[in-house]
Design an enzyme around this catalytic site. Structure first.
Site, short mmCIF file in Angstrom:
data_model
loop_
_atom_site.label_atom_id
_atom_site.label_comp_id
_atom_site.label_asym_id
_atom_site.label_seq_id
_atom_site.Cartn_x
_atom_site.Cartn_y
_atom_site.Cartn_z
N ARG A 1 -13.90 1.90 63.06
CA ARG A 1 -14.38 2.62 61.87
C ARG A 1 -13.31 2.78 60.79
O ARG A 1 -13.58 2.71 59.61
CB ARG A 1 -14.86 4.01 62.29
N HIS B 1 -31.19 11.88 50.14
CA HIS B 1 -31.63 12.13 51.52
C HIS B 1 -33.11 12.55 51.50
O HIS B 1 -33.50 13.41 50.70
CB HIS B 1 -30.77 13.25 52.12
N GLY C 1 -19.00 15.49 56.27
CA GLY C 1 -20.03 15.78 57.27
C GLY C 1 -21.25 14.88 57.11
O GLY C 1 -21.30 14.01 56.24
C1 GRF Z 1 -34.56 6.69 51.29
O1 GRF Z 1 -35.61 7.56 51.63
C2 GRF Z 1 -33.23 7.30 51.59
O2 GRF Z 1 -33.14 8.64 51.31
C3 GRF Z 1 -33.15 7.08 53.08
O3 GRF Z 1 -33.62 5.77 53.26
C4 GRF Z 1 -34.54 5.48 52.23
C5 GRF Z 1 -34.06 4.24 51.53
O4 GRF Z 1 -35.08 3.62 50.82
N1 GRF Z 1 -31.84 7.32 53.61
P1 GRF Z 1 -34.80 2.36 49.90
O5 GRF Z 1 -33.95 1.39 50.71
O6 GRF Z 1 -34.10 2.82 48.67
O7 GRF Z 1 -36.15 1.79 49.61
#
Ligand code: GRF
Length: 225
Positions: free
Chosen positions: A66, A108, A142
């Site tokens: 990582r 998110h 986090g």
């Molecule tokens: C979004 O809902 C994002 O928040 C989540 O994965 C999805 C990605 O969608 N982590 P995209 O690849 O932008 O269509």
């Protein structure tokens, strides 16, 4: 010179597409200078290629661990000199090297601090919430814990499954991400503890003071466009 965005993706890239579409208008004040991914062969990278935006892939498995991956990713991002990195469906936790070099925002699909992590929509559904949504936040070390910039609610409907709910959240999420990134680019932002204030929030003027009247102008975490 316009504000430079590097966007990180892992999947279909519809949030990236919303940013690419918005940045086609110069008045948006930002442009996507590169798109990075942690895997090959994804629609997100194809969208960037179709838009003529340079792409790069940095896989964890190509590095000794990582830490080395974080270092390589930071170096690669730095070549594009971004003012802001946007994690738009990027399914890896960013390391200290990347986070120490650039401000990063993430989108998110839940109302944080509820349902952090990779299965936010599934977790919200199985909990039985009636209201969920999306959050645009600054990224810290986090998992989905950084200061919230903006949130929007989405109601859970009778009969929703993970896909139908996620699609409705993504409709809202794309608009929110574009709005927030545009405002950050045009007006700058200030972070004071967990409060993120976007310039232009106070009647179009950049606000130089926080809620306690403290002068923010020379504060380290003030980002001017
Ligand atoms: C979004 O809902 C994002 O928040 C989540 O994965 C999805 C990605 O969608 N982590 P995209 O690849 O932008 O269509």
């Amino acid at each position: 010179m316009s504000f430079r965005l590097v966007v990180l993706v892992s999947g279909s890239g519809t949030n990236l597409q919303a940013l690419l579409d918005a940045t086609a208008d110069e008045a948006f004040g930002a442009r996507v200078v590169a798109v990075g991914a942690d895997r090959d062969g994804i629609e997100g990278l194809a969208r960037a290629e179709r838009a003529g935006v340079p792409t790069f892939v940095r896989k964890v498995s190509d590095h000794s661990g990582r830490e080395a991956w974080d270092e390589a990713l930071a170096e690669q991002i730095a070549e594009f000199k971004p003012d802001l990195v946007v994690s738009a469906g990027f399914m890896k936790i960013l390391g200290p090297r990347v986070l120490g070099m650039f401000p990063v925002v993430n989108t998110h699909p839940a109302l944080l601090p509820s349902f952090p992590g990779a299965h936010a929509v599934r977790d919200a559904l199985s909990y039985g919430v009636r209201l969920t949504g999306c959050t645009v936040h600054l990224v810290d070390s986090g998992v989905d814990t950084g200061p919230v910039i903006a949130q929007e609610a989405v109601a859970v409907r009778e009969g929703d499954d993970e896909d139908s709910l996620h699609e409705r959240i993504k409709d809202v999420e794309r608009g929110l991400l574009v709005e927030i990134v545009g405002r950050m680019a045009r007006y700058g932002w200030t972070v004071s503890g967990r409060t993120v204030r976007l310039g232009g929030e106070q009647g179009g003027e950049y606000d130089d003071h926080d809620d306690l009247g403290r002068d923010l102008r020379n504060q380290e975490d003030t980002h001017r466009p």
